[in-house]
Design an enzyme around this catalytic site. Sequence first.
Site, PDB file in Angstrom:
ATOM      1  N   GLY A 113       1.093  -1.293   0.121  1.00 44.90           N
ATOM      2  CA  GLY A 113       0.045  -0.144   0.082  1.00 44.90           C
ATOM      3  C   GLY A 113       0.766   1.230  -0.163  1.00 44.90           C
ATOM      4  N   THR A 114       1.863   1.251   0.923  1.00 43.21           N
ATOM      5  CA  THR A 114       2.758   2.360   1.075  1.00 43.21           C
ATOM      6  C   THR A 114       3.307   2.563  -0.434  1.00 43.21           C
ATOM      7  OG1 THR A 114       3.253   1.626   3.058  1.00 43.21           O
ATOM      8  CG2 THR A 114       5.010   2.977   2.215  1.00 43.21           C
ATOM      9  N   ASP A 136       5.916 -10.295   4.908  1.00 48.22           N
ATOM     10  CA  ASP A 136       5.119 -11.055   3.825  1.00 48.22           C
ATOM     11  C   ASP A 136       5.738 -11.466   2.816  1.00 48.22           C
ATOM     12  OD1 ASP A 136       2.823 -10.767   5.462  1.00 48.22           O
ATOM     13  OD2 ASP A 136       1.785  -9.097   4.576  1.00 48.22           O
ATOM     14  N   ARG A 171      -1.454 -35.187  18.830  1.00 48.74           N
ATOM     15  CA  ARG A 171      -2.791 -34.364  18.253  1.00 48.74           C
ATOM     16  C   ARG A 171      -2.765 -33.965  17.069  1.00 48.74           C
ATOM     17  NH1 ARG A 171      -3.355 -30.907  23.791  1.00 48.74           N
ATOM     18  NH2 ARG A 171      -4.907 -31.990  24.769  1.00 48.74           N
ATOM     19  N   GLY A 179      -0.148 -13.611   6.844  1.00 53.51           N
ATOM     20  CA  GLY A 179      -0.005 -13.554   5.485  1.00 53.51           C
ATOM     21  C   GLY A 179      -1.457 -13.722   4.969  1.00 53.51           C
ATOM     22  N   GLN A 283       4.990 -12.144  15.402  1.00 49.80           N
ATOM     23  CA  GLN A 283       6.065 -12.437  14.027  1.00 49.80           C
ATOM     24  C   GLN A 283       6.427 -11.002  13.470  1.00 49.80           C
ATOM     25  OE1 GLN A 283       3.519 -15.588  11.482  1.00 49.80           O
ATOM     26  NE2 GLN A 283       2.062 -14.660  13.139  1.00 49.80           N
TER      27      GLN A 283
END
Length: 357
Positions: A113-114, A136, A171, A179, A283
């Site tokens: 976006g930047t 990302d 399990r 992301g 993260q």
Amino acid sequence: MRRIGMLTSGGDCQALNAAMRGVVKSLFTSGEAIEIYGFLDGYKGLINCNVRMLDGRDFSGILTKGGTILGTSRTPFKTITEPDENGVDKIAAMKQNYYKLGLECLVVLGGNGTHKTANLLSEEGLNVITLPKTIDNDLWGTDMTFGFQSAVNIATDAIDCIHTTAASHGRVFIVEVMGHKVGWLTLNAGMAGGADIILVPEIPYDINKVISKIDERDKRGSHFTIIAVAEGAISKEDAKLSKKDYKEKLAKSPYPSVSYEIAAAIQKKTGREVRVTVPGHMQRGGSPCPYDRVFASRLGAEAGRLILEEKYGFMVGYKNREIVKVPLKDVAGKLKSLDANSSIVKEAKWLGISFGD
Ligand code: F6P
């Protein structure tokens, strides 16, 4: 006297400070008279002229520091031509403040976006240099973004921790990795953490294939399964929906995220115990890993050099192991997605990893 403006925009990540330090060190090392103006909280700071003059001391000791000393925020590109909450014309205000301060150049650190806004400002006549940040790793024109490797380390640590518990309890465990649009982080952390199934937005999954992999492992005597799921993972059925219909489906979903939907489906179809772990914004946090410190410093050093040479309108990126300059117009508006036929995906499959496809 050269006056340089600087801002960080979008989600934060590791090594933003390292990159800014790199730019400033490279400029100051030249011996030229330089003033640095830091805009606070992203483009908002440029719009409202919320600015601070910075000196060498501001950049000292920040190589290892997470976050951004300038603060950040999201200013969505899709509403950039609309007035802000105070009725201010955002583009006009940014240009006005740039000229008012007598800036020679604006250094912008950000993601997708930047970069769209940075390109627009460049088209509007401002001198702009950008640096590619995002966990990302989805920016077009660069093989790598800073923040990515640090986030891979953290997401891998999360999977490593879950591994022992999953094995002890027999399990199925889902680790949801950041992301929404791309699966680079999930793929890399998944492979590094030895995940058995990796689900990414670029490769829609079939829940029955996911279950077959769990059953296959069970039959082989491995009674636990680790599934690394990207936030934006999508089923084959949902991938057929229009964007609008899918958005509506998500809005009505009783699950907080796709991982919980997958967990419920596995539980329902197999009766097995499934747990979901979401490391989330962890993260993006903490100290940058050594790779990111070096990488961001290199990008910053090159940005400084470009400014001294008065070469503007570029993102400093990384291609084929070289630091390169990429025209902003080539970067803006394009996403670097994971190719489902890329060698890394094929190799992962040869390792026995299922993508649920
Ligand atoms: O763009 C980086 C990123 O961390 C994505 O991986 C994630 O989907 C998004 O930002 C989260 O955004 P926010 O910090 O606004 O919740």
